[in-house]
Scaffold this active site. Structure first.
Site, PDB file in Angstrom:
ATOM      1  N   ASP A 128      57.922  52.683  39.011  1.00  0.00           N
ATOM      2  CA  ASP A 128      56.563  52.240  38.700  1.00  0.00           C
ATOM      3  C   ASP A 128      55.589  53.004  39.583  1.00  0.00           C
ATOM      4  O   ASP A 128      55.895  53.307  40.735  1.00  0.00           O
ATOM      5  CB  ASP A 128      56.398  50.733  38.845  1.00  0.00           C
ATOM      6  N   GLU A 169      51.172  38.461  42.769  1.00  0.00           N
ATOM      7  CA  GLU A 169      51.940  38.371  44.010  1.00  0.00           C
ATOM      8  C   GLU A 169      51.141  37.859  45.188  1.00  0.00           C
ATOM      9  O   GLU A 169      51.648  37.797  46.303  1.00  0.00           O
ATOM     10  CB  GLU A 169      52.544  39.737  44.348  1.00  0.00           C
TER      11      GLU A 169
END
Length: 255
Positions: A59, A151
């Site tokens: 990613d 997150e």
């Protein structure tokens, strides 16, 4: 009667021999499998890679700067190559990653399956953040489902966080017609999301175990390292594996 009993002894012995060989073979296979490493060091990638997965990916965001996607696609070390990429698209209410457009187009040109993710800002409206993502990201057949990267709480309550996350996910699912993937780490998921979001595919970050993430629910992707090296990318990059075979992976892609 004595003669019949004697006639059956060779058959019994043959059956016993077959059973013994079968047990030995089963024990040998168990030993072989248990002796295989859970992870293998690949110097070219600069990390230890879990051995029990066949589909690997990375990613990226603006922090990887300008990427040579052809070099990424062509890199192959023994049995490991990059088979998919998640690309940061948006953040919050109005931001777009500075390299998203280029990364999105160039990844597609190389034929790499690609997915786009949104970085979630918990105090902001989930529905409005979804609109930011939808304005920027045009998903095509063969792409991975959209991803919500959540997150951090930024100080909001768990109830507020969950409400806005649900608003984002529902709006994105309505627009693209597919359940989004949730990206987060193990501790954040278990503390703030839990069973309310178990119906969504999970991309989980966990670096403390080398064979699989420490989480009880099912998961689709595992980010296991943030210090990998890949040809065509300056600096370190996150590495991931897909939890399934090629058929499972194809079934996940958009129609």
């Amino acid at each position: 009667m004595a003669k019949k009993k004697a006639d059956t002894i060779p058959g019994a012995r043959s059956l016993l021999a077959i059973l013994t060989l079968a047990i030995i073979a089963a024990l040998g296979w168990w030993w072989f499998k248990s002796s295989q490493p859970d992870f293998i060091r690949y110097d070219a990638f600069g990390i230890e890679i879990p051995a029990n997965f066949s589909i690997h990916g990375i990613d990226v965001s603006k922090y990887q700067q300008r990427i040579n996607w052809e070099a990424v696609k062509e890199m192959e070390v023994e049995d490991v190559r990059i088979g998919f990429v998640f690309i940061k698209a948006t953040e919050g209410l109005g931001k777009m990653d500075g390299y998203f457009r280029r990364n999105w187009e160039k990844a597609a040109e190389t034929g790499l399956p690609r997915g786009a993710y949104h970085f979630f800002i918990a105090p902001k409206s989930g529905a409005e953040q979804a609109e930011n993502f939808i304005r920027r990201v045009d998903l095509q057949p063969g792409d991975l489902p959209p991803v919500l990267d959540v997150e951090q709480t930024y100080g909001v309550s768990a109830e507020k966080l969950q409400k806005e996350v649900k608003a984002f996910l529902e709006r994105v699912e309505t627009h693209y017609g597919v359940k989004p993937i949730i990206y987060t780490n193990v501790d954040f998921y278990e503390r703030y999301l839990k069973a309310d979001f178990n119906d969504y595919p999970l991309w989980v970050a966990h670096y403390l175990k080398k064979d699989r993430p420490r989480i009880t629910r099912n998961w689709a992707f595992w980010q296991y390292s943030e210090t990998g090296n890949v040809n065509g990318i300056r600096g370190k990059v996150d590495f991931n594996v897909f939890n399934g075979d090629s058929t499972d992976f194809e079934n996940l892609l958009l129609d």
